[in-house]
Motif scaffolding. Structure first.
Motif, PDB file in Angstrom:
ATOM      1  N   SER A 185       1.158  -1.198  -0.185  1.00 34.88           N
ATOM      2  CA  SER A 185       0.211   0.019  -0.508  1.00 34.88           C
ATOM      3  C   SER A 185       1.191   0.990   0.518  1.00 34.88           C
ATOM      4  O   SER A 185       0.741   2.352   0.908  1.00 34.88           O
ATOM      5  CB  SER A 185      -0.885   0.208   1.263  1.00 34.88           C
ATOM      6  N   ILE A 186       1.918   1.282  -1.593  1.00 37.98           N
ATOM      7  CA  ILE A 186       2.891   2.261  -1.285  1.00 37.98           C
ATOM      8  C   ILE A 186       2.502   3.496  -0.385  1.00 37.98           C
ATOM      9  O   ILE A 186       2.914   4.706   0.186  1.00 37.98           O
ATOM     10  CB  ILE A 186       3.015   2.597  -2.534  1.00 37.98           C
ATOM     11  N   GLU A 187       1.256   3.811  -1.487  1.00 39.14           N
ATOM     12  CA  GLU A 187       0.462   5.597  -0.415  1.00 39.14           C
ATOM     13  C   GLU A 187       0.687   5.659   0.779  1.00 39.14           C
ATOM     14  O   GLU A 187       0.297   7.287   1.489  1.00 39.14           O
ATOM     15  CB  GLU A 187       0.114   6.342  -1.713  1.00 39.14           C
ATOM     16  N   HIS A 188       0.356   5.119   1.047  1.00 38.57           N
ATOM     17  CA  HIS A 188      -0.005   4.449   3.077  1.00 38.57           C
ATOM     18  C   HIS A 188       0.703   3.854   3.202  1.00 38.57           C
ATOM     19  O   HIS A 188       0.428   3.487   4.517  1.00 38.57           O
ATOM     20  CB  HIS A 188      -1.452   4.463   2.619  1.00 38.57           C
ATOM     21  N   ARG A 189       1.667   3.766   2.946  1.00 36.31           N
ATOM     22  CA  ARG A 189       2.161   2.345   4.054  1.00 36.31           C
ATOM     23  C   ARG A 189       2.727   3.129   5.067  1.00 36.31           C
ATOM     24  O   ARG A 189       3.871   4.334   5.377  1.00 36.31           O
ATOM     25  CB  ARG A 189       3.565   3.179   3.350  1.00 36.31           C
ATOM     26  N   SER A 190       2.914   2.644   6.164  1.00 33.06           N
ATOM     27  CA  SER A 190       3.247   3.049   7.795  1.00 33.06           C
ATOM     28  C   SER A 190       4.480   2.487   7.999  1.00 33.06           C
ATOM     29  O   SER A 190       4.262   1.052   8.148  1.00 33.06           O
ATOM     30  CB  SER A 190       2.012   2.524   8.637  1.00 33.06           C
ATOM     31  N   SER A 191       5.962   2.990   8.281  1.00 38.37           N
ATOM     32  CA  SER A 191       6.933   2.331   8.730  1.00 38.37           C
ATOM     33  C   SER A 191       6.341   1.386  10.360  1.00 38.37           C
ATOM     34  O   SER A 191       7.270   0.449  10.266  1.00 38.37           O
ATOM     35  CB  SER A 191       8.204   2.892   8.687  1.00 38.37           C
ATOM     36  N   ALA A 192       5.744   1.994  10.519  1.00 35.35           N
ATOM     37  CA  ALA A 192       5.476   1.560  12.562  1.00 35.35           C
ATOM     38  C   ALA A 192       5.129  -0.003  12.394  1.00 35.35           C
ATOM     39  O   ALA A 192       4.449  -0.317  12.317  1.00 35.35           O
ATOM     40  CB  ALA A 192       4.789   2.898  13.388  1.00 35.35           C
ATOM     41  N   ALA A 193       3.975   0.335  11.344  1.00 33.25           N
ATOM     42  CA  ALA A 193       2.966  -0.993  11.467  1.00 33.25           C
ATOM     43  C   ALA A 193       3.366  -2.393  10.675  1.00 33.25           C
ATOM     44  O   ALA A 193       3.778  -2.979  11.050  1.00 33.25           O
ATOM     45  CB  ALA A 193       1.884  -0.582  10.437  1.00 33.25           C
ATOM     46  N   ILE A 194       4.933  -1.795   9.860  1.00 31.92           N
ATOM     47  CA  ILE A 194       5.349  -2.835   9.704  1.00 31.92           C
ATOM     48  C   ILE A 194       6.228  -3.251  10.241  1.00 31.92           C
ATOM     49  O   ILE A 194       6.669  -4.411  10.189  1.00 31.92           O
ATOM     50  CB  ILE A 194       6.187  -2.556   8.156  1.00 31.92           C
ATOM     51  N   ASN A 195       6.977  -2.476  10.878  1.00 31.10           N
ATOM     52  CA  ASN A 195       7.759  -3.448  12.331  1.00 31.10           C
ATOM     53  C   ASN A 195       7.234  -4.254  12.921  1.00 31.10           C
ATOM     54  O   ASN A 195       7.751  -5.103  13.215  1.00 31.10           O
ATOM     55  CB  ASN A 195       8.698  -2.220  12.796  1.00 31.10           C
ATOM     56  N   GLY A 196       5.879  -3.639  13.550  1.00 34.78           N
ATOM     57  CA  GLY A 196       5.232  -4.165  14.015  1.00 34.78           C
ATOM     58  C   GLY A 196       5.173  -5.911  13.463  1.00 34.78           C
ATOM     59  O   GLY A 196       4.757  -6.312  14.264  1.00 34.78           O
ATOM     60  N   TYR A 197       4.723  -6.097  12.643  1.00 33.04           N
ATOM     61  CA  TYR A 197       4.643  -7.387  11.706  1.00 33.04           C
ATOM     62  C   TYR A 197       5.602  -7.473  12.135  1.00 33.04           C
ATOM     63  O   TYR A 197       5.855  -9.278  11.702  1.00 33.04           O
ATOM     64  CB  TYR A 197       3.419  -6.872  10.849  1.00 33.04           C
ATOM     65  N   PHE A 198       6.994  -7.312  11.502  1.00 31.52           N
ATOM     66  CA  PHE A 198       7.704  -7.853  11.457  1.00 31.52           C
ATOM     67  C   PHE A 198       7.919  -8.480  13.367  1.00 31.52           C
ATOM     68  O   PHE A 198       8.901  -9.764  12.941  1.00 31.52           O
ATOM     69  CB  PHE A 198       9.282  -7.163  11.252  1.00 31.52           C
TER      70      PHE A 198
END
Length: 347
Positions: A203-216
């Motif tokens: 979801s490139i336009e609305h990508r959240s680094s915080a969310a991605i780190n959380g998922y990882f």
């Protein structure tokens, strides 16, 4: 707009790229020589996204580029139709099969990868793969060493298979290269985490680094739980070896030691080493050093005629007042009182 479903994700991730269109048009005479392929990837297809160099032994190594270093991770769909020749990475790579299957060769061993299979590749492990067909969909996730700093130190302080794998790959001086293959079952928590991770990333336009780190973080935690269940004893054995090495190092060098030098010796991140010491011994490095120095000082007071001033220096202190304060706090007596009582007790 943020992707909301697996179908939307699959449509975006599986769209044929310009690279693949070009490959299909030239497939019959696509070069087999590694030098020619490298030139094509660098100049025609790559656009500077991947840094690849060939060493004196002819082995290709891929390095994190500026974008990788900035974000500390990258997710890419694996290019179809062409073989990926033998190479290695200066980062950890995760390969995940969303659809279809393919064969990769790791350390000379052919590995069949099917839908739902996940493979974590150590740094510098040699691997290659046969071409993906039209129906095969595979993603590569690359993680730089810096990715595992910060909040991921909590993960690395756990006693489990994933944490040990990452430690050995990124922080250990060991030259052994490993890989881990694990099947992710449909409908499980791990499968849902991976799906949400990919939805967020693409979801490139609305990508959240915080969310991605959380998922990882959740992904690695759940993988650790699932894999550790079947490899617990091996992990305990390896962890005990690390514990003994750390304790031996501290005992041998307690007179003159600091955390950064110790971390450099073990090739660990200082924050990770500090957490590991606390977890394994129930004390931080400073507390361990005080314990060892006071034990040695008491032995010298009991068994030698050394002056207290010499003992202060012998156990690694430069300030006598500081030594006296710590000794009294430890034993409830001054060094002189301690020595007098020991002499009286023995006589």
């Amino acid at each position: 707009m943020r992707l909301k479903s697996y179908e939307e994700l699959f449509e975006r991730i599986n769209t044929r790229t310009d690279i693949e269109e070009n490959i299909l048009q030239t497939l019959d005479h696509f070069p087999k020589d590694i030098n020619q392929i490298l030139e094509i990837l660098r100049d025609k297809y790559n656009d500077g996204k991947i840094i690849m160099e060939k060493d004196e032994n002819g082995i290709v190594t891929s390095y994190p580029n500026e974008v990788d270093k900035l974000n500390n991770f990258t997710i890419r769909r694996k290019t179809k139709y062409i073989p990926i020749l033998e190479h290695k990475h200066e980062y950890i790579e995760i390969v995940y099969v969303l659809q279809g299957s393919f064969i990769q060769k790791i350390k000379g061993r052919q590995i069949q990868m099917n839908k739902g299979d996940l493979c974590i590749l150590d740094r510098n492990v040699l691997h290659s793969s046969l071409p993906l067909s039209e129906s095969d969909v595979v993603v590569n996730i690359t993680l730089t060493p810096k990715f595992f700093d910060g909040i991921f130190m909590y993960l690395l302080s756990d006693d489990n298979y994933i944490s040990n794998f990452v430690i050995n790959s990124l922080y250990s001086k060991s030259k052994s290269q490993n890989f881990l293959k694990h099947h992710i079952k449909e409908g499980t928590m791990i499968q849902k985490i991976l799906e949400n991770l990919l939805l967020e990333y693409y979801s490139i336009e609305h990508r959240s680094s915080a969310a991605i780190n959380g998922y990882f973080l959740i992904l690695f935690t759940e993988l650790s739980r699932e894999i550790t269940d079947r490899t617990g004893e091996d992990i305990k054995d390896e962890q005990n070896k690390v514990r003994e090495k750390i304790l031996t190092y501290i005992r041998d060098r307690y007179k003159d030691i600091n955390l950064n030098e110790m971390a450099e010796y073990f090739n660990f991140h200082p924050s990770y080493l500090s957490s590991l010491i606390k977890k394994e011994f129930g004390k931080n490095l400073k507390e361990l050093l005080i314990e060892l120095r006071m034990t040695e000082a008491s032995k010298l007071l009991k068994n030698t005629d050394m002056t207290i001033e010499n003992i202060v220096s012998e156990v690694g202190y430069t300030n006598s007042s500081h030594f006296y304060n710590i000794f009294k706090k430890t034993y409830g007596l001054t060094p002189n009182q301690y020595k007098t009582r020991v002499i009286k007790k023995d006589s």
